[in-house]
Design a protein around this motif. Structure first.
Motif, PDB file in Angstrom:
ATOM      1  N   GLU A  76       2.756  -0.590   3.771  1.00 48.36           N
ATOM      2  CA  GLU A  76       2.286  -1.621   2.828  1.00 48.36           C
ATOM      3  C   GLU A  76       0.829  -1.978   3.097  1.00 48.36           C
ATOM      4  O   GLU A  76       0.033  -2.113   2.167  1.00 48.36           O
ATOM      5  CB  GLU A  76       3.162  -2.871   2.936  1.00 48.36           C
ATOM      6  CG  GLU A  76       4.551  -2.688   2.382  1.00 48.36           C
ATOM      7  CD  GLU A  76       5.496  -3.834   2.723  1.00 48.36           C
ATOM      8  OE1 GLU A  76       5.041  -4.868   3.269  1.00 48.36           O
ATOM      9  OE2 GLU A  76       6.697  -3.678   2.468  1.00 48.36           O
ATOM     10  N   SER A  77       0.473  -2.125   4.362  1.00 45.22           N
ATOM     11  CA  SER A  77      -0.904  -2.449   4.728  1.00 45.22           C
ATOM     12  C   SER A  77      -1.850  -1.315   4.326  1.00 45.22           C
ATOM     13  O   SER A  77      -2.939  -1.557   3.796  1.00 45.22           O
ATOM     14  CB  SER A  77      -0.997  -2.712   6.232  1.00 45.22           C
ATOM     15  OG  SER A  77      -2.322  -2.934   6.613  1.00 45.22           O
ATOM     16  N   LEU A  78      -1.434  -0.080   4.559  1.00 42.86           N
ATOM     17  CA  LEU A  78      -2.239   1.074   4.185  1.00 42.86           C
ATOM     18  C   LEU A  78      -2.448   1.121   2.673  1.00 42.86           C
ATOM     19  O   LEU A  78      -3.567   1.316   2.193  1.00 42.86           O
ATOM     20  CB  LEU A  78      -1.561   2.360   4.666  1.00 42.86           C
ATOM     21  CG  LEU A  78      -2.268   3.661   4.362  1.00 42.86           C
ATOM     22  CD1 LEU A  78      -3.651   3.695   4.999  1.00 42.86           C
ATOM     23  CD2 LEU A  78      -1.413   4.827   4.842  1.00 42.86           C
ATOM     24  N   SER A  79      -1.393   0.897   1.915  1.00 43.49           N
ATOM     25  CA  SER A  79      -1.492   0.875   0.457  1.00 43.49           C
ATOM     26  C   SER A  79      -2.481  -0.184  -0.004  1.00 43.49           C
ATOM     27  O   SER A  79      -3.346   0.066  -0.854  1.00 43.49           O
ATOM     28  CB  SER A  79      -0.110   0.622  -0.157  1.00 43.49           C
ATOM     29  OG  SER A  79      -0.192   0.532  -1.558  1.00 43.49           O
ATOM     30  N   SER A  80      -2.390  -1.362   0.563  1.00 41.96           N
ATOM     31  CA  SER A  80      -3.276  -2.459   0.199  1.00 41.96           C
ATOM     32  C   SER A  80      -4.726  -2.152   0.568  1.00 41.96           C
ATOM     33  O   SER A  80      -5.650  -2.422  -0.213  1.00 41.96           O
ATOM     34  CB  SER A  80      -2.809  -3.743   0.892  1.00 41.96           C
ATOM     35  OG  SER A  80      -3.661  -4.803   0.606  1.00 41.96           O
ATOM     36  N   THR A  81      -4.946  -1.577   1.731  1.00 38.64           N
ATOM     37  CA  THR A  81      -6.298  -1.255   2.189  1.00 38.64           C
ATOM     38  C   THR A  81      -6.953  -0.220   1.282  1.00 38.64           C
ATOM     39  O   THR A  81      -8.115  -0.368   0.885  1.00 38.64           O
ATOM     40  CB  THR A  81      -6.257  -0.743   3.647  1.00 38.64           C
ATOM     41  OG1 THR A  81      -5.728  -1.784   4.476  1.00 38.64           O
ATOM     42  CG2 THR A  81      -7.629  -0.348   4.146  1.00 38.64           C
TER      43      THR A  81
END
Length: 114
Positions: A76-81
């Motif tokens: 999720e963090s990677l997608s957001s970044t």
């Protein structure tokens, strides 16, 4: 590994620096801290013919392909970044999307340099 594939409407090349978009997305992947920098592979593919919704607007879509095993939070963090990095270039682009896909390493083949 990982691979970041950015697909986009070709006509965006008139208003967006695609090399800068690719560099920004690559840097976002690097900043995630999830991968060794030398393992990240980023590329962009333009589409001349497409239909995006009823009005056929422009789009940017990124697919992050990585091996299984990352936590939901990491994905999720990677997608957001990556999404935030793309959005910096997407003024007026109605559709910006990011998808993180896990790959089965037993189904992945790679030529290893000598």
């Amino acid at each position: 590994m990982p691979h970041l594939v950015i697909e986009y409407a070709e006509k965006l090349e008139e208003t967006i620096s695609i090399p800068a978009l690719v560099s920004s997305a690559q840097e976002a992947m690097n900043r995630s801290g999830l991968f060794a920098p030398h393992t990240i592979k980023t590329r962009a593919i333009p589409y001349r013919h497409f239909i995006a919704g009823e009005k056929g607007g422009c789009f940017i879509h990124a697919e992050v392909r990585l091996f299984e095993g990352r936590s939901d939070r990491d994905r999720e963090s990677l997608s957001s970044t990556v999404f935030n990095a793309l959005c910096q270039f997407a003024d007026g682009v109605p559709a910006v999307t990011v998808e993180v896909r896990e790959m089965d390493p037993s189904c992945y083949s790679k030529r290893v340099p000598f």
